[in-house]
Design an enzyme around this catalytic site. Structure first.
Site, short mmCIF file in Angstrom:
data_model
loop_
_atom_site.label_atom_id
_atom_site.label_comp_id
_atom_site.label_asym_id
_atom_site.label_seq_id
_atom_site.Cartn_x
_atom_site.Cartn_y
_atom_site.Cartn_z
N MET A 1 0.82 -1.19 0.00
CA MET A 1 0.00 0.00 0.00
C MET A 1 0.86 1.25 0.00
SD MET A 1 -3.07 -0.55 2.55
CE MET A 1 -3.32 -2.27 2.75
N SER A 308 -10.62 1.08 -1.69
CA SER A 308 -9.59 0.81 -2.68
C SER A 308 -8.27 0.60 -1.95
CB SER A 308 -9.44 1.99 -3.64
OG SER A 308 -8.77 3.07 -3.00
N ASP A 309 -7.34 -0.10 -2.58
CA ASP A 309 -5.97 -0.05 -2.11
C ASP A 309 -5.49 1.39 -2.31
OD1 ASP A 309 -3.43 -0.73 -1.19
OD2 ASP A 309 -3.36 -2.59 -2.33
N CYS A 310 -4.38 1.74 -1.72
CA CYS A 310 -4.02 3.16 -1.65
C CYS A 310 -3.70 3.76 -3.01
CB CYS A 310 -2.90 3.36 -0.66
SG CYS A 310 -3.49 3.10 1.03
N ALA A 312 -5.55 3.28 -5.58
CA ALA A 312 -5.96 2.36 -6.65
C ALA A 312 -7.06 2.95 -7.52
CB ALA A 312 -6.41 1.03 -6.06
#
Length: 792
Positions: A1, A308-310, A312
């Site tokens: 992340m 979301s992933d960071c 994303a």
């Protein structure tokens, strides 16, 4: 992340974190404070969670709504709502990788459990639950001290598909069943507000099937997040990065490898968060893939928020090039079902996306309802947390003796003995006058925990713990670091090895070799480590004990075949108690019983493209397949390898020899019509099965486990099955049951595997539909085989 955030993101995080944690030594800020802010309907605990969430959203202006769409959610001062940080980490203990957890306060450390891949090697479900529960207690205590949030982004339940993956260490391994069950146990332990009492943690994985009854109201102690959804297992390899990689996955592999951990985490674990990944899946970014995200809600019953992933959401436009503008990327993510963006992309582009007509305010409201519902389930709007159910948790509940004992037990159970020629181990400390310890990781505490490690309660190296057993112990690094680019330190290592009774060489990997954003290119020991091991082994008086660190498999064929290396022990990333656990095993105070949760491949496997997501072997293109279920090539060590200081034998007491599936189908099914017309039926498709009928066909496999050696031991019993090859893509074998049992010397015990044929004896066909192959299924238990005829 750790995607490089824009300067705006970093400034936003910095100011928000400062605001959130300005009272680190007191207590967390909270909404609904009397007398001015406690009369809102969303503060009324007599209303339902849904009613309170709807009320709260209705009171917000559009800019206030948009301010909630970041992991660092903005305050709403006029309603008395303080800022909130969604991003806290708890993979194997509290960690400060995200801004939600801080050790800069009255609480300066937390228990560091072994990395997940090590805990997985215990194959002990109860242990996994207890780790989740212990981490949750420390998380709530940190929250009460104003040093953590209530929402944590763990566990990582991606299948460890490729041995080079830098984050494979964070996962429970390569088997979808094991990964699924780890995820369920960790999430339950972490989220459940009333913890179940475990009486047999040390030697059993018995579970209480009634344990969710206390949580029927949906309230949470903390929130866990199943990540990364889906088919995410590449960081940086060749020309690919995780930000731009398109995972091309067949329907067959998606159904029986990539998706089961997530479906189980939601259905059975009741996870309250799901994180979509950076990569695209079959051409569509995961965070814009509405069919996948909505499947989780509609088919699997997901009730929680999707993050979301960071950054994303940013990658949808900036890296994947899937949209023509940032506004389209934000709109696609929100419409797909993403509720919150880790980062500031939604903060900066949602307003213009709405103005351009690309997304509606009603869909933003939908996202906020999901977010606030989770916060309400956590009790965030129920008043002063110090007066709540967990209000008394504090610093005394962190780094407790019970948690340290649990961490030690997890490490003991997860360490794997791979080689022990001529019973070199255990050593008798009364007969060892001197030890030599060699290797750069042997006296280094910094990477003992692996990725996502916070500040541990104690810092002791492998070397210092071995000193507790043999006072005359010398140390030489041999290499300046794990990369081992030079042999200038070999001389000192060889010198101390010559003079010692026994030599322990610590080799393997650390985070300089495998980590987030970094995959390996080789499966061999880094640099000149192999030469170091060989040089030391050549001069040692007795065969060397080789200790291997790291999460990913390593090709140590040279050591496996070298008689000068008598024992090989894998410790992975053992956490803060790793040194003590290793010393106890080497000197016989604990009998090892861990098993490898991954296949260890030879170096030649690096010829296989990491970007090839296919699980099944394909001989026509020289593709060997992946994981023990489908891999057809040579192995260094197989999945499930693990030795003990004693010997165990099995006897199958009872198991059916014939299983009829006819009662699974209604009378007018297409399968029965096929049989009536004399057509051959090769498999039963589960889509046609009567709802809930599978339970009636569950059967037991009763097994006697005998310890025929002289030492008490804990042992993992593993039951595999091999299906008849009546359709393409049938696994070589697959794990259908496992149990960790403790058996005293010269005694026996019974364990029972409950097999659900619709789950354990099924496989996905080439269009992604679950089927049960008809014919002879062979059950394997060690060297024993049992044939089961599955008929219609």
């Amino acid at each position: 992340m750790n995607l490089q955030l824009t300067l705006i993101s970093l400034l936003f995080f910095t100011s928000a974190i400062a605001e959130t944690f300005k009272n680190l030594d007191s207590h967390p800020q909270f909404p609904c404070k009397p007398p001015h802010f406690s009369s809102y309907p969303f503060c009324n605990v007599s209303l339902s969670i849904k009613q309170r969430a709807i009320s709260l959203v209705s009171l917000l202006t559009l800019p206030e709504k948009i301010g909630q769409l970041s992991n660092t959610a903005a305050s709403v001062p006029r309603l008395g709502i303080p800022p909130y940080e969604w991003w806290s980490e708890s993979l194997h203990g509290l960690a400060d990788n995200g801004p939600g957890v801080s050790f800069n306060g009255s609480i300066s450390a937390a228990t560091s459990f072994p990395q997940v891949i090590v805990s997985a090697a215990s194959f002990n479900r109860t242990l996994w639950y207890e780790i989740g529960s212990a981490v949750a207690v420390e998380g709530r205590a940190m929250y009460n001290g104003g040093q953590a949030g209530l929402t944590f982004w763990a566990p990582n339940i991606n299948v460890f598909r490729d041995p080079r993956w830098g984050r494979g260490q964070e996962t429970p391994g390569e088997d979808p069943k094991v990964v699924s069950e780890y995820g369920v146990e960790f999430v339950r332990g972490f989220q459940e507000k009333k913890k179940r009492k475990v009486l047999k943690r040390r030697f059993s994985d018995d579970v209480d099937d009634d344990r969710h009854d206390d949580d029927a109201d949906g309230k949470l102690m903390l929130s866990a997040c199943c990540k990364h959804f889906t088919a995410y297992d590449l960081e940086k390899w060749g020309n690919f990065t995780r930000y731009d990689f398109n995972a091309v996955v067949t329907e067959q592999d998606m159904e029986d490898t990539y998706q089961p951990p997530f479906e189980t985490c939601i259905r059975d674990g009741k996870a309250s968060c799901l994180m979509c990944s950076y990569n695209a899946v079959n051409g569509v970014p995961a965070c814009a893939q509405g069919d996948l995200l909505q499947k989780a809600r509609v088919e699997w019953g997901f009730e929680g928020y999707i993050t979301s992933d960071c950054d994303a959401v940013a990658t949808i436009f900036a890296y994947q090039g899937y949209t023509k503008s940032p506004e389209e990327a934000v709109a696609d993510a929100i419409k797909a079902g993403v509720d919150i963006n880790c980062g500031t992309y939604m903060l900066r582009h949602t307003q213009s996306a709405i103005e351009q007509g690309k997304v509606s305010e009603e869909l933003v409201d939908r996202a906020l309802l999901n977010l606030f519902a989770v916060q309400l389930r956590l009790g965030l709007f129920d008043g002063d947390p110090r007066r709540g159910q967990y209000g008394k948790l504090g610093s005394n509940d962190i780094c407790s003796s019970d948690h340290r004992k649990l961490a030690l037990e997890a490490t003991r159970q997860g360490i794997v003995l791979l080689k022990n020629d001529h019973k070199l181990l255990p050593l008798n400390k009364n007969h060892v006058s001197s030890l030599a310890i060699v290797g750069p990781m042997a006296n280094n505490i910094s990477n003992m925990g692996g990725t996502y490690t916070g500040t541990p309660c104690q810092r002791k190296t492998l070397f210092t713990e071995l000193l507790e057993y043999v006072k005359k112990t010398s140390y030489a690094s041999g290499c300046s670091d794990v990369s081992c680019d030079s042999d200038t330190g070999f001389g000192e290592a060889v010198a101390i090895a010559k003079g010692a009774d026994f030599v322990i060489v610590v080799a393997g990997l650390d985070l300089s070799q495998e980590t987030e954003d970094k995959d390996r290119v080789s499966l061999s020991l880094p640099g000149k480590q192999k030469d170091l091991v060989s040089h030391v082994a050549a001069v040692s008086k007795k065969p060397v004990i080789l200790v291997l660190t790291g999460g990913g498999p390593v090709d140590v064929t040279f050591a496996k075949n070298d008689p000068r290396i008598g024992s090989i022990i894998w410790i992975g990333y053992p956490g803060e108690t790793g040194g003590q656990a290793l010393a106890e095993i080497i000197f016989g105070d604990f009998n090892p019983g861990g098993r490898l949760p991954t296949t260890w491949y030879p170096e030649s496997f690096t010829d296989v493209a990491m970007s090839d997501m296919h699980m099944r072997a394909n001989s026509s293109r020289g593709y060997p397949g992946r994981t023990y279920r489908f891999y057809t090539g040579p192995q260094v060590y197989s999945f499930g390898t693990g030795l003990s200081y004693t010997k165990f034998e099995y006897k199958i007491l009872s198991a059916p020899i014939r299983l009829s599936l006819s009662e699974l189908l209604p009378q007018q099914s297409s399968h029965k019509k096929q049989l009536q017309h004399g057509e051959e039926l090769r498999y039963l498709q589960l889509d046609d099965v009567i709802v809930n009928s599978c339970e009636s066909l569950r059967f037991n496999v009763r097994v006697h486990v005998s310890n025929t050696g002289e030492i008490d031991g804990s042992h993992v019993v593993m039951l595999f099955s091999k299906m008849p090859p009546v359709l393409s893509g049938v696994p070589e074998k697959q794990l259908i049951g496992y149990d960790r049992v403790h058996v005293r010397s010269n005694e026996m015990m019974e364990t029972v595997f409950v097999i659900d044929p619709c789950k354990q004896l099924s496989v996905a066909n080439d269009v992604g539909k679950r089927v049960i192959p008809l014919g002879s299924h062979v059950l394997f238990l060690g060297d024993l085989q049992h044939s089961l005829s599955v008929e219609f």
